[in-house]
Design a protein around this motif. Sequence first.
Motif, PDB file in Angstrom:
ATOM      1  N   VAL A  72       1.123   0.282   1.894  1.00 50.24           N
ATOM      2  CA  VAL A  72       1.176   1.750   1.916  1.00 50.24           C
ATOM      3  C   VAL A  72       0.659   2.373   0.621  1.00 50.24           C
ATOM      4  O   VAL A  72       0.377   3.577   0.572  1.00 50.24           O
ATOM      5  N   THR A  73       0.534   1.577  -0.424  1.00 49.72           N
ATOM      6  CA  THR A  73       0.016   2.109  -1.690  1.00 49.72           C
ATOM      7  C   THR A  73      -1.507   2.214  -1.686  1.00 49.72           C
ATOM      8  O   THR A  73      -2.092   2.826  -2.571  1.00 49.72           O
ATOM      9  N   ASP A  74      -2.145   1.617  -0.674  1.00 49.42           N
ATOM     10  CA  ASP A  74      -3.605   1.688  -0.530  1.00 49.42           C
ATOM     11  C   ASP A  74      -3.930   2.864   0.394  1.00 49.42           C
ATOM     12  O   ASP A  74      -3.618   2.830   1.586  1.00 49.42           O
ATOM     13  N   PRO A  75      -4.519   3.940  -0.139  1.00 47.61           N
ATOM     14  CA  PRO A  75      -4.799   5.124   0.687  1.00 47.61           C
ATOM     15  C   PRO A  75      -5.568   4.821   1.967  1.00 47.61           C
ATOM     16  O   PRO A  75      -5.364   5.471   3.003  1.00 47.61           O
ATOM     17  N   PHE A  80      -2.461   3.343   8.718  1.00 50.66           N
ATOM     18  CA  PHE A  80      -2.466   2.154   9.582  1.00 50.66           C
ATOM     19  C   PHE A  80      -1.196   1.334   9.365  1.00 50.66           C
ATOM     20  O   PHE A  80      -0.557   0.873  10.316  1.00 50.66           O
ATOM     21  N   ALA A  81      -0.816   1.164   8.091  1.00 50.05           N
ATOM     22  CA  ALA A  81       0.360   0.371   7.753  1.00 50.05           C
ATOM     23  C   ALA A  81       1.638   1.026   8.273  1.00 50.05           C
ATOM     24  O   ALA A  81       2.539   0.344   8.790  1.00 50.05           O
ATOM     25  N   LEU A  82       1.731   2.354   8.145  1.00 47.21           N
ATOM     26  CA  LEU A  82       2.914   3.064   8.631  1.00 47.21           C
ATOM     27  C   LEU A  82       3.029   2.956  10.148  1.00 47.21           C
ATOM     28  O   LEU A  82       4.108   2.681  10.684  1.00 47.21           O
ATOM     29  N   ASP A  83       1.914   3.186  10.826  1.00 53.42           N
ATOM     30  CA  ASP A  83       1.920   3.143  12.297  1.00 53.42           C
ATOM     31  C   ASP A  83       2.391   1.792  12.802  1.00 53.42           C
ATOM     32  O   ASP A  83       3.317   1.691  13.614  1.00 53.42           O
ATOM     33  N   TYR A  84       1.774   0.717  12.294  1.00 51.19           N
ATOM     34  CA  TYR A  84       2.127  -0.611  12.779  1.00 51.19           C
ATOM     35  C   TYR A  84       3.472  -1.094  12.232  1.00 51.19           C
ATOM     36  O   TYR A  84       4.184  -1.844  12.888  1.00 51.19           O
TER      37      TYR A  84
END
Length: 558
Positions: A72-75, A80-84
């Motif tokens: 999540v620290t990579d814009p 994508f990370a939050l969704d999955y």
Amino acid sequence: MEEDTTIHSNPTKKKRKTNQNAENKFQFELNSCSKAKDLRGAISLYDGAVSKNTRFTHHHFNALLYLCSNSVTDPSLKSFALDYGFRVFHHMSTLGIVPNEASITAVARLAAAKGDADHAFELVKSMDKYNALPRLRTYDPALFCFCELLDANKAYEVEKHMNGAGLSLEEAELAALLKVSAVTGRAGKVYEYLQKLRSSVRGVSESTGMIIEEWFRSTKASEVGEMNLESERIKEEIARNGGGWHGQGWVGKGKWNVCWTSVQDDGRCCCCCKQLACVDIDDEETEKFARSVAGLALEREVKANFNEFQAWIEKHGSYEAIVDGANIGFYQQNFADGGFSISQVDDVVKELYNRSGKKWPLVILHNKRLRGLMENPSSRRLVEEWTNNGVLYTTPTGSNDDWYWLFAAVKLRCLLVTNDEMRDHIFELIGSNFFKKWKERHQVHYTFIKGNLKLQMPPSHSFVIQESERGSWHVPLTPETGDESLACWLCISRPSAQDAVPTLSNGVDTSDSSHLFHHNDSIDPHEPQNGVCNLDSQVDENNTSSFTSKRKERSPPS
């Protein structure tokens, strides 16, 4: 008829083996993605495994959640990370796989990254139903998120919950709480977290130092304080706390002078010229420590003998130093040959006597050693001299003299001359988290170089955050090299507080006679010494340049 020798395989076993191979392959490839921090590759594997009805394990879900929360620290990956991440956690729940602490921590990080501190906090509070215990890292997402959102009340609520879980906050958590309190102008909370930092760390990080600096440069900081705090009460609290802080609140009013500086070897601040304190454990800790030592000694020693010693100490409580006679007498001697140097012990006794203004120390020595000394005329003469001057206490047969000299030093709050680092099992039994602090303040090391005694006295000042009786603060920055003598210090004072409260000598309890053994005690704390105090080094109040630039400009202390 020819016998049919074909082996017919069991279709059920074959299917199970195929599934097992698929799971193994998924596990191997997921681990590879995890090591490479390849979130997209891991999610592609996950989608493929879902479509093939691959059996998922706890480890699979935790690996996926970990990758999502770390991405999540990579814009470019955050959405994508939050969704999955939330999708994976929901999938985990529908399968009835109970999350553990690592699972909850990962999802709490996802919630905080989304700005939903409430969800992150609720996840932690829900852990009871999973029979999982939260760790500091489990609370951090909610705490840091509330602090970033400047929701101080919620941040304080998280801290309260952490305390209820038996967790001790570290510098990162305390710094976040300090910052949100400072930014929202809650002076009482700023004071509270400064005191918590003082009791939790020695030096602070550069980022924490900048938070402290920004607070004291603020308008709000200049407005808070009291001019009428009782000076005697502040003195009493400093003495009771062991020196270095009073905890009674902001003293004085007006703008603070803030500068990054250094502290001389004798403990004098190069900015304000004030003498820093050598901080001791407080009264309550001292009594607890003494009771602990006595309790353990009574379990292992003959009760009558140690009770007699306790009563003797109560009656003869004016000693300023305790001497571990055996440790000094056997120093650099041939122990196998029974070598014991009474002259070395006497050198220590005489040196302490001269340093303290003609007050004798107390030598603790086992009586079996005394019998041998009395057989030699010259040794007997010294023993008789010690006895006449009240210097000697001999421990009885079968006793461990370690208990005696430690108890005496703790109970009388005086110096202890020994090279024993007190790492033996008897000291481990004490289990006191303030043991190291006590040793730093009270232990005197020694050496004999070509027969000449050299005492290594306790440091002139303690490398900890300090609050003076006049309301000023000194905050050390943890040095990158680890050498505390080269550390930067944040000196914070305000002129209006200079006459608010009379000075307490060296910021320590003047009834604690161990301060007499510091060579610099005769120095006037208000006068510059050898040109080391530089009031011009104070940073202009209007100068808001970064701490980093100040640090580069400052020369290390000589």
